[in-house]
Design a protein around this motif. Structure first.
Motif, short mmCIF file in Angstrom:
data_model
loop_
_atom_site.label_atom_id
_atom_site.label_comp_id
_atom_site.label_asym_id
_atom_site.label_seq_id
_atom_site.Cartn_x
_atom_site.Cartn_y
_atom_site.Cartn_z
N ALA A 86 50.67 38.50 48.36
CA ALA A 86 49.21 38.45 48.48
C ALA A 86 48.56 39.56 47.67
O ALA A 86 47.54 39.34 47.01
N ALA A 87 49.15 40.76 47.69
CA ALA A 87 48.60 41.87 46.91
C ALA A 87 48.71 41.57 45.41
O ALA A 87 47.79 41.87 44.64
N LEU B 223 46.01 39.03 44.52
CA LEU B 223 44.71 39.68 44.48
C LEU B 223 44.56 40.53 43.22
O LEU B 223 43.48 40.57 42.61
N PHE C 113 43.87 38.10 40.37
CA PHE C 113 42.49 37.63 40.42
C PHE C 113 41.51 38.72 39.99
O PHE C 113 40.55 38.46 39.28
N TRP C 114 41.78 39.96 40.40
CA TRP C 114 40.91 41.07 40.02
C TRP C 114 40.95 41.28 38.50
O TRP C 114 39.91 41.46 37.86
#
Length: 108
Positions: free
Chosen positions: A33-34, A37, A40-41
């Motif tokens: 998940a990290a 993210l 996506f960032w």
């Protein structure tokens, strides 16, 4: 008021959750998940940069050589030659991963 009865329950009954999985799966899920993210960032930052400064890609494509002719590239051209090959590569990578996933499921 009218009395309404339903044949099925609207809210399902909560059952106990099995705890047979290893404890490491939670850590791997959090790491995944990290990573997502972070991806996506980074993608948001790149898209934000392209939206705020549309001349950046054209400037980087030209280089610093003064002998070469100046290239004026529009937004549509940079999208076709930048975003479309990237998305095609992502689709190709996704298809390969799906084929590998189904291959491993059906042959083991």
């Amino acid at each position: 008021m009218a009395d309404m009865s339903l044949s099925k329950q609207v809210v399902p009954v909560i059952t106990t959750v099995s705890t047979t999985k290893a404890e490491g799966s939670t850590q791997s899920n959090l790491a995944y998940a990290a990573f997502i993210l972070l991806c996506f960032w980074a993608g948001m930052q790149i898209l934000s940069l392209m939206a705020r400064a549309p001349g950046v890609l054209e400037h980087l494509a030209q280089g610093n050589d003064a002998t070469r002719p100046r290239i004026e590239m529009g937004f549509a051209v940079s999208t076709v030659f930048g975003l479309v090959p990237f998305l095609a590569g992502c689709v190709l990578l996704g298809v390969v991963s799906l084929v590998m996933k189904f291959y491993h499921r059906h042959h083991f």
